[in-house]
Design a protein around this motif. Structure first.
Motif, PDB file in Angstrom:
ATOM      1  N   GLU A  29      -6.911 -19.317  16.234  1.00 44.36           N
ATOM      2  CA  GLU A  29      -6.671 -19.963  17.259  1.00 44.36           C
ATOM      3  C   GLU A  29      -6.535 -21.905  16.496  1.00 44.36           C
ATOM      4  O   GLU A  29      -5.270 -22.360  16.735  1.00 44.36           O
ATOM      5  N   GLU A  30      -6.134 -21.674  15.285  1.00 48.90           N
ATOM      6  CA  GLU A  30      -5.394 -23.308  15.040  1.00 48.90           C
ATOM      7  C   GLU A  30      -4.283 -22.492  15.224  1.00 48.90           C
ATOM      8  O   GLU A  30      -3.692 -23.991  14.917  1.00 48.90           O
ATOM      9  N   ARG A  31      -3.494 -21.460  15.036  1.00 47.36           N
ATOM     10  CA  ARG A  31      -2.368 -21.638  14.773  1.00 47.36           C
ATOM     11  C   ARG A  31      -1.225 -21.816  16.688  1.00 47.36           C
ATOM     12  O   ARG A  31      -0.265 -22.383  17.162  1.00 47.36           O
ATOM     13  N   PHE A  32      -1.782 -20.953  17.226  1.00 44.16           N
ATOM     14  CA  PHE A  32      -2.405 -21.388  18.530  1.00 44.16           C
ATOM     15  C   PHE A  32      -2.484 -22.509  18.705  1.00 44.16           C
ATOM     16  O   PHE A  32      -0.521 -22.905  19.319  1.00 44.16           O
ATOM     17  N   ILE A  33      -3.412 -23.306  18.420  1.00 45.84           N
ATOM     18  CA  ILE A  33      -3.086 -25.058  19.051  1.00 45.84           C
ATOM     19  C   ILE A  33      -2.091 -25.938  18.226  1.00 45.84           C
ATOM     20  O   ILE A  33      -0.785 -26.143  19.057  1.00 45.84           O
ATOM     21  N   GLU A  34      -1.356 -25.165  16.904  1.00 44.64           N
ATOM     22  CA  GLU A  34      -0.539 -25.891  16.930  1.00 44.64           C
ATOM     23  C   GLU A  34       1.007 -25.253  16.803  1.00 44.64           C
ATOM     24  O   GLU A  34       1.576 -26.310  17.072  1.00 44.64           O
ATOM     25  N   LEU A  35       1.366 -23.905  17.628  1.00 42.05           N
ATOM     26  CA  LEU A  35       2.724 -23.643  18.241  1.00 42.05           C
ATOM     27  C   LEU A  35       2.502 -24.366  20.116  1.00 42.05           C
ATOM     28  O   LEU A  35       3.479 -24.751  19.812  1.00 42.05           O
ATOM     29  N   VAL A  36       1.131 -24.593  19.969  1.00 44.15           N
ATOM     30  CA  VAL A  36       1.790 -25.071  21.505  1.00 44.15           C
ATOM     31  C   VAL A  36       1.596 -27.072  21.837  1.00 44.15           C
ATOM     32  O   VAL A  36       2.692 -27.091  22.221  1.00 44.15           O
ATOM     33  N   ASN A  37       1.212 -27.281  20.262  1.00 40.29           N
ATOM     34  CA  ASN A  37       1.915 -29.356  19.793  1.00 40.29           C
ATOM     35  C   ASN A  37       3.007 -28.179  20.384  1.00 40.29           C
ATOM     36  O   ASN A  37       3.835 -29.532  19.925  1.00 40.29           O
ATOM     37  N   LYS A  38       3.324 -28.045  18.734  1.00 37.43           N
ATOM     38  CA  LYS A  38       5.011 -28.090  18.592  1.00 37.43           C
ATOM     39  C   LYS A  38       6.128 -27.817  19.150  1.00 37.43           C
ATOM     40  O   LYS A  38       7.264 -28.392  19.738  1.00 37.43           O
TER      41      LYS A  38
END
Ligand code: URA
Ligand code: CA
Length: 433
Positions: A136-145
């Motif tokens: 979930e952390e990586r998912f959120i990080e990818l969408v923000n980036k």
């Protein structure tokens, strides 16, 4: 509160309150309200229907019945899109990078397919190396980036809806507009959408057989969404044939890439522009639907949508070279051309039959446990309105087995050929607040 009193209240056509609806959905989810009482209520709703407020409360109660995805750490307005049952519906694969290329975030949780063809997750797994199981952390990080990520659905979303749908299925209460609308909307809201775009399909192959019925469903869902504080819009689109040409997982990825290159089938491209414009507008990326569409056309023409797709693939460990070399994806060992048995014009292509043919070739799952063949599927060479000559190739089948008679017969049965040339209307209606 007693469930029997609430059943009688609805049977008499009275409006259930917010507290009553939440009592029912909570009790049904935790098992204190038995299936037989819930079935009786579903039948009462089927006959007496629900008001907009009841539908909204039902939607919220079901959305809150299990896990809910929290996307609040993602900057911007998260817009989700939902299509009511399409066969070979490649729109998500095109829309995700196309919309993200305008700066509107696309945080997509997708499921696997059951029956017909695969879901978006299965399709993406046709790309070598691509990972759908990310944290979930990586998912959120990818969408923000990057403004874009697609992951497999985890968690226990809307258990009340799953349980109720199973009951409706065996009690003749699937076909209630209130129950369909709240079922669909509860899943979107539990998935964390701030705004929602709906593509309601109409036609012989769809849940809604007439434009009037589809319009009623679309309007009901738009009202539920807006009452629940989620900006919601809808379109009604044609299902007198499958969208685009490709049905099957790797074949649809190829079709999506072609569309992102500005090629691809006209109907798929047009539907993506219409749905994409709504997503960009609701996501705050443009001041009007017209401006949003113009922006999307630019992103297709200048290659930025395709670049976004490549970046997205690479960010989840897939090989972005796939956009230049389709043979990196699974390829079928056998193909078979299906030829028209009469001359005339194609008047209808029954989507369900095409879906079942794809499943017979290995592209879909018969049961949840079945393995799917990512290379299998069909390409439709003729669409509604096209002229065909007897003996002309109308469909090509792709499979990893030589025997394709059953699928061939299904494909032939799907094509209706007549004397009159019909030009289908792709978008029947656009519904805004
Ligand atoms: N699709 C859903 O998700 N729910 C329904 O009730 C009908 C179609
Ligand atoms: Ca398609």
């Amino acid at each position: 509160m007693r469930m029997v009193d609430l059943i009688v209240k609805k049977q008499e056509g009275k409006e259930l309150s917010k507290e009553e609806i939440h009592y029912i959905i909570n009790g049904f989810t935790n098992g204190s309200i038995p299936d037989y009482q819930m079935s009786a209520l579903a039948m009462a709703i089927y006959f007496q229907d629900m008001t907009d407020n009841e539908r909204m409360e039902m939607t919220m109660a079901m959305a809150e019945s299990g896990d809910q995805i929290d996307l609040s750490e993602i900057e911007g307005i998260k817009v989700d899109k939902h299509s009511t049952g399409g066969v070979g519906d490649t729109t998500t694969l095109v829309l995700a990078p196309l919309v993200a290329s305008t700066g509107v975030p696309v945080a997509k949780m997708s499921g696997r397919g059951l029956g017909h063809t695969g879901g978006t997750i299965d399709k993406l797994e046709s790309i070598p190396g691509f990972h759908v199981e990310i944290s979930e952390e990586r998912f959120i990080e990818l969408v923000n980036k990057n403004k874009l990520s697609v992951v497999g659905q985890s968690g226990d979303l809307t258990p009340a809806d799953k349980k109720l749908y199973a009951l409706r299925d065996v009690t003749g209460t699937v076909n209630s507009l209130s129950l369909i609308a709240s079922s669909i909307m509860s899943k979107k809201i539990a998935s964390g959408a701030d705004a929602i775009v709906l593509d309601v399909k109409v036609g012989a192959g769809a849940f809604m057989k007439t434009t009037e019925a589809a319009e009623e469903l679309a309007k009901a869902m738009v009202r539920i969404g807006n009452l629940a504080g989620r900006n919601t819009m809808a379109i009604i689109s044609d299902m007198s044939q499958p969208l685009g040409q490709a049905i099957g997982n790797a074949l649809e990825v190829e079709e999506a890439i072609e569309t992102l290159k500005g090629k691809g089938p006209d109907d798929l491209k047009e539907l993506c522009l219409v749905l994409g414009a709504q997503m960009v507008y609701l996501g705050g990326g443009a001041d009007s639907l017209e401006a949003a569409r113009t922006l999307l056309e630019e992103k297709l023409a200048n290659g930025q949508a395709l670049e976004k797709f490549k970046e997205f693939i690479a960010s989840q460990d897939g090989n972005p070279e796939v956009v230049n070399d389709y043979s990196l994806m699974p390829q079928a060992s056998f193909t078979k051309d299906v030829k028209a048995e009469q001359s005339g014009f194609v008047t209808e292509i029954i989507a369900d039959n095409i879906g079942v043919a794809a499943m017979k070739l290995g592209a879909g799952r018969a049961t949840k446990e079945s393995e799917i063949d990512l290379a299998a599927g069909l390409m439709l060479h003729k669409k509604v309105g096209d002229a065909v000559e007897v003996g002309e190739v109308i469909v090509t089948l792709y499979a990893n087995k030589e025997e394709m008679t059953e699928a061939e017969n299904m494909a032939l049965a799907a094509y209706k050929i007549g004397e009159e040339q019909l030009i289908p209307t792709l978008i029947h209606e656009v519904i805004t607040k």
